[in-house]
Design an enzyme around this catalytic site. Structure first.
Site, PDB file in Angstrom:
ATOM      1  N   LYS A 170      -7.036 -22.001  21.276  1.00 39.62           N
ATOM      2  CA  LYS A 170      -8.094 -22.802  21.895  1.00 39.62           C
ATOM      3  C   LYS A 170      -9.013 -23.359  20.807  1.00 39.62           C
ATOM      4  O   LYS A 170      -8.948 -22.951  19.650  1.00 39.62           O
ATOM      5  CB  LYS A 170      -8.884 -21.954  22.885  1.00 39.62           C
ATOM      6  N   TYR A 200     -33.876 -29.764  -0.343  1.00 44.92           N
ATOM      7  CA  TYR A 200     -34.906 -29.939   0.676  1.00 44.92           C
ATOM      8  C   TYR A 200     -35.748 -28.677   0.828  1.00 44.92           C
ATOM      9  O   TYR A 200     -35.228 -27.559   0.849  1.00 44.92           O
ATOM     10  CB  TYR A 200     -34.271 -30.249   2.029  1.00 44.92           C
TER      11      TYR A 200
END
Length: 357
Positions: free
Chosen positions: A33, A253
């Site tokens: 899946k 950042y």
């Protein structure tokens, strides 16, 4: 071309599938899946089809993708169907179907079908997600038989805490299942990946290896059988820039890393848009030019920074491994406060290359 790639070792995939069989002596549905947990469902199914007893996916869309690719092996829908109109497609494409709710049972009883279904009847043995209540289990089994619309019933449940090897919850779930199936003559399926690796006492004619297929351990502690797994995916890229920083300089950042010493910084073409976890902190391990080092600074959308101070041989173009056979996905996931299931499934943008066909 941008160097970020995921290398998928199909021979390792086959090894891990065979290990699931070896450890249990049971038939095994390869759980593919979510695009085989980010490894590519069709390619993984094709690699396993010659020896797999079948496959398991989440929904009919995933199953139909396999059928369109020519996969003829049994495919189980782990969430069953979402509306009665899907039953005709399930029958047409010879899909196997989980029934986990009374409304699904009623839909089967009411819907005309041109061929009988292979049903996996799911018991809620304690996870309390989906599954029939134990008091309804016998009656649901008998109603399926009486409907005349099923060719076979497999009895199943799902473990909530099998990855905790010292937890009583799994033994309790086994006991609930055993009590609920008394008097029902049908095969059963209980064991997922941690069940296969760590719970040999759990009965299972069918097992459902998922994460272990891809070579990652479901356990937070060392475990003997999990140590035999072979990682299937290697997430890799290359250094695209190198700079020298004096002590006291910020990187990335938010200035989440400030160099504590003169630091050689490498920038790598990999970021959270590729699926690398943004929350991975300073110190998360990476491999560059064959040597372990660490992530520094905040992960950006398309790039991240690593410490090259102690890897003098690394330069622009040097290969970087984020997880694979030397840096395990479970180790990266632990640093990032998540699980290997998630970091695999998050890989959406990175092209895949396959070896071991």
């Amino acid at each position: 071309m941008r160097p970020a790639r995921a290398l998928i070792d199909l021979q390792a995939l086959r090894h891990n599938y065979r290990l699931a069989r070896e450890l249990t002596g049971a038939k095994a549905l390869a759980v593919i899946k979510a695009d085989a947990y980010g490894h590519g469902a069709v390619r993984c199914a094709l690699a396993l089809e010659a020896e797999a007893d079948g496959f398991a996916v989440a929904c009919i869309e995933e199953a139909l993708e396999l059928r369109a690719a020519g996969i003829k092996a049994p495919v189980l829908l782990l969430e069953g169907f979402f509306e009665a109109s899907e039953l005709a497609l399930i029958a047409e494409h010879d899909l196997w179907c989980v029934v986990h709710s009374l409304w699904q049972l009623e839909a089967i009883e009411k819907t005309p079908l041109h061929k009988p279904l292979n049903v996996w009847l799911k018991l809620d043995s304690g996870m309390h997600r989906v599954g029939l209540h134990p008091k309804d289990y016998h009656d649901a089994y008998q109603r399926l038989l009486a409907s005349g619309k099923v060719s076979r019933i497999v009895l199943m449940t799902h473990f909530a805490r099998a990855d905790e090897l010292d937890a009583d919850a799994t033994s309790q779930q086994i006991a609930v299942f055993e009590a609920a199936r008394q008097g029902l003559a049908a095969e059963c399926s209980l064991r997922n990946s941690p069940g296969v690796l760590g719970w040999p006492q759990a009965p299972s004619d069918w097992v459902r290896p998922g994460l272990m297929l891809y070579g990652a351990t479901p356990f937070e502690v060392a475990q003997a059988e999990a140590a035999r797994l072979q990682p299937v995916m290697t997430l890799q890229s290359r250094v695209i820039s190198v700079r020298e920083l004096p002590a006291g300089e910020p990187v990335g950042y938010g200035a989440k890393f400030v160099s504590p010493r003169p630091t050689r910084v490498g920038v790598v073409a990999m970021g959270y848009a590729d699926g690398y976890p943004r929350q991975a902190p300073n110190g998360t391990p990476v491999l560059v030019a064959g040597k372990r080092t660490q992530l520094i600074g905040r992960v950006s959308m398309d790039m991240l920074s690593i410490d090259l101070t102690d890897v003098p041989q690394a330069t622009v173009g040097s290969p970087v491994e984020f997880w694979g056979k030397q840096v395990l996905a479970s180790e990266v996931a632990a640093h990032a406060g998540t699980i290997p299931y998630q970091i695999f499934c998050n890989l959406k943008r990175v092209p895949r290359d396959y070896i071991g066909e």
